[in-house]
Design an enzyme around this catalytic site. Sequence first.
Site, short mmCIF file in Angstrom:
data_model
loop_
_atom_site.label_atom_id
_atom_site.label_comp_id
_atom_site.label_asym_id
_atom_site.label_seq_id
_atom_site.Cartn_x
_atom_site.Cartn_y
_atom_site.Cartn_z
N ARG A 104 0.80 -0.92 0.10
CA ARG A 104 -0.02 -0.15 0.03
C ARG A 104 1.29 1.41 0.01
O ARG A 104 1.51 1.22 0.79
CB ARG A 104 -0.85 0.12 1.21
N THR A 108 -0.94 7.70 -0.43
CA THR A 108 -2.09 7.98 -1.36
C THR A 108 -2.93 6.25 -0.39
O THR A 108 -4.27 6.54 -1.11
CB THR A 108 -1.79 7.32 -3.04
N ASP A 200 0.82 -1.71 12.18
CA ASP A 200 1.57 -2.43 11.00
C ASP A 200 2.03 -3.97 10.57
O ASP A 200 3.26 -4.76 11.86
CB ASP A 200 2.63 -1.50 10.84
N ASP A 203 5.36 -5.45 9.82
CA ASP A 203 6.06 -5.43 10.77
C ASP A 203 5.99 -6.02 11.21
O ASP A 203 7.71 -6.28 12.23
CB ASP A 203 6.27 -3.18 10.52
C1 PRP Z 1 -0.98 -3.82 4.86
C2 PRP Z 1 -1.95 -5.10 5.02
C3 PRP Z 1 -2.70 -5.00 3.58
C4 PRP Z 1 -2.77 -3.99 3.52
C5 PRP Z 1 -4.28 -3.47 3.97
O1 PRP Z 1 -0.39 -4.48 3.94
O2 PRP Z 1 -1.62 -6.46 5.04
O3 PRP Z 1 -2.26 -5.92 2.72
O4 PRP Z 1 -1.69 -3.25 4.48
O5 PRP Z 1 -4.56 -2.13 4.18
P1 PRP Z 1 -5.72 -1.51 2.90
O6 PRP Z 1 -6.53 -2.42 3.14
O7 PRP Z 1 -5.92 -0.47 3.41
O8 PRP Z 1 -4.85 -1.96 1.62
P2 PRP Z 1 1.10 -3.63 3.67
O9 PRP Z 1 0.48 -2.94 1.56
O10 PRP Z 1 1.33 -2.28 4.67
O11 PRP Z 1 2.56 -4.15 2.95
P3 PRP Z 1 3.55 -5.85 3.76
O12 PRP Z 1 1.97 -6.88 4.03
O13 PRP Z 1 3.95 -5.97 3.06
O14 PRP Z 1 3.67 -5.11 4.95
N1 URA Z 2 -2.06 -2.12 7.28
C1 URA Z 2 -1.61 -2.58 8.83
O1 URA Z 2 -0.67 -3.47 8.43
N2 URA Z 2 -2.91 -2.03 9.64
C2 URA Z 2 -3.34 -1.20 9.10
O2 URA Z 2 -3.93 -0.91 10.00
C3 URA Z 2 -3.70 -1.00 8.00
C4 URA Z 2 -3.12 -1.18 7.07
#
Ligand code: PRP
Ligand code: URA
Length: 209
Positions: A104, A108, A200, A203
């Site tokens: 994400r 944005t 997160d 993370d």
């Molecule tokens: C996080 C999570 C989802 C997304 C949710 O991933 O694991 O995939 O955000 O947010 P949304 O519903 O607003 O799209 P992230 O983009 O942090 O990537 P990662 O899994 O690589 O840490």
């Molecule tokens: N992605 C995450 O990992 N946590 C949140 O709360 C939203 C998006």
Amino acid sequence: MGKVHVLDHPLIQHKLSYIRDKTTGTKEFRELVDEVAALMAFEVTRDLPLEDADIETPVGPARVKKLAGKKLGLIPILRAGIGMSDGILNMIPAARVGHVGLYRDPETFKPIEYYVKLPKDIEERELLVIDPMLATGGSVVEAINSLKKRGAKNMRLICLVAAPEGVQYVQEEHPDVDIYLAALDEKLNEKGYIVPGLGDAGDRLFGTK
Ligand code: PRP
Ligand code: URA
């Protein structure tokens, strides 16, 4: 419209409380996510069809039940979805696994796809799409678009925690997909994080920042 199932089993809720807690470290966080995913798999697969089979127990013949050979597929959304996949695979080891990589954009909140690798016969499989967080819903909606474009027909979505905004977006864009959650939280904050959420997920699972 896809149904929303909030899995309020006491074990799931208890473990989720530790997952949410900011003092829970990476090792314990990862183990708990794994355990909750396995418990969720139990509920998500409750309606899988069974068929009769004839076997011999040490005492004599018996007619028993076995899964009716429905083909399953597990689709973790990279990267945080990986944290839930082993727990589910322990319960359904024959499932094939496909990956959709999305992150994400922090400004944005729009999802950016960077990787897709799927089993060949996804159109024949019941797919369990997994991502711990359903926030704006952008990532999941895009992942399901990507899967449908490649032939996927039957999907269920499994997330740990969702915001109402994300649930609504998935229901609007993919009304054929049922959603299974450990918790439906209150809202999103201005940074697009789920409140109260768990922070997160990627993370915390992988110890990055
Ligand atoms: C996080 C999570 C989802 C997304 C949710 O991933 O694991 O995939 O955000 O947010 P949304 O519903 O607003 O799209 P992230 O983009 O942090 O990537 P990662 O899994 O690589 O840490
Ligand atoms: N992605 C995450 O990992 N946590 C949140 O709360 C939203 C998006």
